[in-house]
Design a protein around this motif. Sequence first.
Motif, PDB file in Angstrom:
ATOM      1  N   HIS A 138      19.988   5.516  -2.584  1.00 37.03           N
ATOM      2  CA  HIS A 138      18.993   5.875  -1.571  1.00 37.03           C
ATOM      3  C   HIS A 138      17.688   6.166  -2.291  1.00 37.03           C
ATOM      4  CE1 HIS A 138      18.003   8.328   2.319  1.00 37.03           C
ATOM      5  NE2 HIS A 138      17.218   7.282   2.126  1.00 37.03           N
ATOM      6  N   PHE A 139      16.743   5.230  -2.250  1.00 38.73           N
ATOM      7  CA  PHE A 139      15.523   5.332  -3.019  1.00 38.73           C
ATOM      8  C   PHE A 139      14.308   5.216  -2.107  1.00 38.73           C
ATOM      9  CE2 PHE A 139      18.692   3.446  -5.937  1.00 38.73           C
ATOM     10  CZ  PHE A 139      18.728   4.458  -6.876  1.00 38.73           C
ATOM     11  N   ARG A 140      13.128   5.237  -2.702  1.00 39.12           N
ATOM     12  CA  ARG A 140      11.861   5.053  -1.996  1.00 39.12           C
ATOM     13  C   ARG A 140      11.199   3.777  -2.504  1.00 39.12           C
ATOM     14  NH1 ARG A 140       9.799   9.616   0.474  1.00 39.12           N
ATOM     15  NH2 ARG A 140       8.441   8.082   1.487  1.00 39.12           N
ATOM     16  N   ALA A 141      10.350   3.201  -1.651  1.00 47.15           N
ATOM     17  CA  ALA A 141       9.599   2.007  -2.031  1.00 47.15           C
ATOM     18  C   ALA A 141       8.154   2.190  -1.607  1.00 47.15           C
ATOM     19  CB  ALA A 141      10.197   0.770  -1.372  1.00 47.15           C
ATOM     20  N   THR A 142       7.266   1.398  -2.208  1.00 50.71           N
ATOM     21  CA  THR A 142       5.851   1.457  -1.846  1.00 50.71           C
ATOM     22  C   THR A 142       5.272   0.056  -1.883  1.00 50.71           C
ATOM     23  OG1 THR A 142       3.737   2.545  -2.313  1.00 50.71           O
ATOM     24  CG2 THR A 142       5.041   1.848  -4.202  1.00 50.71           C
ATOM     25  N   LEU A 143       4.281  -0.184  -1.028  1.00 54.86           N
ATOM     26  CA  LEU A 143       3.603  -1.470  -0.934  1.00 54.86           C
ATOM     27  C   LEU A 143       2.131  -1.249  -1.219  1.00 54.86           C
ATOM     28  CD1 LEU A 143       3.840  -4.533  -0.004  1.00 54.86           C
ATOM     29  CD2 LEU A 143       3.089  -3.711   2.240  1.00 54.86           C
ATOM     30  N   THR A 144       1.565  -1.991  -2.176  1.00 52.59           N
ATOM     31  CA  THR A 144       0.154  -1.842  -2.515  1.00 52.59           C
ATOM     32  C   THR A 144      -0.719  -2.624  -1.532  1.00 52.59           C
ATOM     33  OG1 THR A 144       0.059  -3.770  -3.980  1.00 52.59           O
ATOM     34  CG2 THR A 144       0.826  -1.688  -4.941  1.00 52.59           C
ATOM     35  N   LYS A 145      -2.028  -2.368  -1.582  1.00 52.11           N
ATOM     36  CA  LYS A 145      -2.968  -3.086  -0.720  1.00 52.11           C
ATOM     37  C   LYS A 145      -2.975  -4.575  -1.032  1.00 52.11           C
ATOM     38  CE  LYS A 145      -6.105   0.834  -0.069  1.00 52.11           C
ATOM     39  NZ  LYS A 145      -7.487   1.352  -0.265  1.00 52.11           N
ATOM     40  N   GLU A 146      -2.633  -4.925  -2.262  1.00 56.96           N
ATOM     41  CA  GLU A 146      -2.621  -6.338  -2.652  1.00 56.96           C
ATOM     42  C   GLU A 146      -1.335  -7.038  -2.237  1.00 56.96           C
ATOM     43  OE1 GLU A 146      -3.248  -3.814  -4.776  1.00 56.96           O
ATOM     44  OE2 GLU A 146      -5.440  -4.001  -4.639  1.00 56.96           O
ATOM     45  N   GLY A 147      -0.373  -6.280  -1.679  1.00 56.96           N
ATOM     46  CA  GLY A 147       0.881  -6.881  -1.228  1.00 56.96           C
ATOM     47  C   GLY A 147       1.997  -6.855  -2.251  1.00 56.96           C
ATOM     48  N   THR A 148       1.834  -6.093  -3.323  1.00 56.57           N
ATOM     49  CA  THR A 148       2.898  -5.964  -4.323  1.00 56.57           C
ATOM     50  C   THR A 148       3.860  -4.866  -3.894  1.00 56.57           C
ATOM     51  OG1 THR A 148       1.363  -6.643  -6.060  1.00 56.57           O
ATOM     52  CG2 THR A 148       3.424  -5.604  -6.754  1.00 56.57           C
ATOM     53  N   LEU A 149       5.126  -5.170  -3.982  1.00 55.49           N
ATOM     54  CA  LEU A 149       6.174  -4.255  -3.538  1.00 55.49           C
ATOM     55  C   LEU A 149       6.860  -3.650  -4.755  1.00 55.49           C
ATOM     56  CD1 LEU A 149       7.711  -3.282  -0.954  1.00 55.49           C
ATOM     57  CD2 LEU A 149       9.237  -5.241  -1.285  1.00 55.49           C
ATOM     58  N   TYR A 150       6.993  -2.317  -4.753  1.00 54.83           N
ATOM     59  CA  TYR A 150       7.677  -1.611  -5.836  1.00 54.83           C
ATOM     60  C   TYR A 150       8.807  -0.772  -5.241  1.00 54.83           C
ATOM     61  CZ  TYR A 150       3.592  -2.671  -8.745  1.00 54.83           C
ATOM     62  OH  TYR A 150       2.574  -3.311  -9.439  1.00 54.83           O
ATOM     63  N   TRP A 151       9.921  -0.706  -5.969  1.00 52.20           N
ATOM     64  CA  TRP A 151      11.013   0.171  -5.561  1.00 52.20           C
ATOM     65  C   TRP A 151      11.833   0.575  -6.774  1.00 52.20           C
ATOM     66  CZ3 TRP A 151      11.040  -5.083  -5.059  1.00 52.20           C
ATOM     67  CH2 TRP A 151      12.115  -5.765  -5.600  1.00 52.20           C
ATOM     68  N   LEU A 152      12.636   1.600  -6.591  1.00 57.93           N
ATOM     69  CA  LEU A 152      13.514   2.084  -7.655  1.00 57.93           C
ATOM     70  C   LEU A 152      14.914   1.524  -7.465  1.00 57.93           C
ATOM     71  CD1 LEU A 152      12.471   5.853  -7.714  1.00 57.93           C
ATOM     72  CD2 LEU A 152      11.731   4.043  -9.275  1.00 57.93           C
ATOM     73  N   ALA A 153      15.635   1.391  -8.583  1.00 52.93           N
ATOM     74  CA  ALA A 153      17.015   0.904  -8.517  1.00 52.93           C
ATOM     75  C   ALA A 153      17.737   1.332  -9.777  1.00 52.93           C
ATOM     76  CB  ALA A 153      17.054  -0.614  -8.382  1.00 52.93           C
ATOM     77  N   TYR A 154      19.043   1.407  -9.691  1.00 55.50           N
ATOM     78  CA  TYR A 154      19.835   1.704 -10.877  1.00 55.50           C
ATOM     79  C   TYR A 154      19.745   0.539 -11.847  1.00 55.50           C
ATOM     80  CZ  TYR A 154      22.055   5.548  -8.313  1.00 55.50           C
ATOM     81  OH  TYR A 154      22.296   6.696  -7.619  1.00 55.50           O
ATOM     82  N   SER A 155      19.719   0.865 -13.148  1.00 56.39           N
ATOM     83  CA  SER A 155      19.687  -0.177 -14.175  1.00 56.39           C
ATOM     84  C   SER A 155      21.025  -0.241 -14.897  1.00 56.39           C
ATOM     85  CB  SER A 155      18.561   0.097 -15.171  1.00 56.39           C
ATOM     86  OG  SER A 155      18.753   1.352 -15.804  1.00 56.39           O
TER      87      SER A 155
END
Length: 255
Positions: free
Chosen positions: A238-255
């Motif tokens: 259960h993580f959080r994600a964010t979207l930049t104004k340029e349309g790049t998507l970031y999220w966290l995940a287990y490695s």
Amino acid sequence: MSRSRFPKSRQHAGKVSRSLPVVLSVILIAGLSFFGLRPKEPSTSPMLGKITTLPLSVTGRKGQWFWLEADKGVTIRLCSLDSAGVHTLAKGEYIATYATTESALFWSVQKGKQWAILSAGLDGKNPRTLWQGSQEPMGMRLAEGRLYWLERSSAPLPDSGPFAPLLPRLEIFALPQEGGKAQKVGSLPESETGEVIGLHDNALYVTAFRNAFPQKYCIYHVPLQGGTAVRLVGEEGHFRATLTKEGTLYWLAYS
């Protein structure tokens, strides 16, 4: 009378070598002081305010912080922090979600069996009702002059079990930030909780959380001009994600 195992010359050399770092340290400090490079005391940041509960859903905007506070597991206060201190902006039976602009504040609150979305200035004063309904608004986001949120729909057949087509769905609604009529703009094949994280190129990006084992965290692309929601990401946890104004998507995940 005890004797050293080393000759006197080696004993003396040992004493000199042990004292050498101290002598060098004194010389170094004296040199730094002479040239005005004396190490400074660590600075401490001024405390702006004090809170007694864990802040939830924290966001920031131009020197002001916003968050929700809970009592007995239920978020009942919307608060802020600025240079003047901590402020309580809104209270309610249950405040589910909120969003901000540079000059306005929006939040959803439960009133008995009904829900409402309210709007006010950043001080929370003189709120007005923009929307009312029977379902809880979740994961609110303001983008390009419209409020977006999720609602959990009823199952087509009660007690239908884990058959996906008959489970409740998450429906996406939009409302002009000035108020008006809410419009359904999409839906997700999910039945629990979610959040609208942003809008880019006429499409919403929405997260959804599945509480079944193993827990799943999904990110969807939802076109606003019609079409089916597409799942882009499916991660365990259960993580959080964010979207930049340029349309790049970031999220966290287990490695």
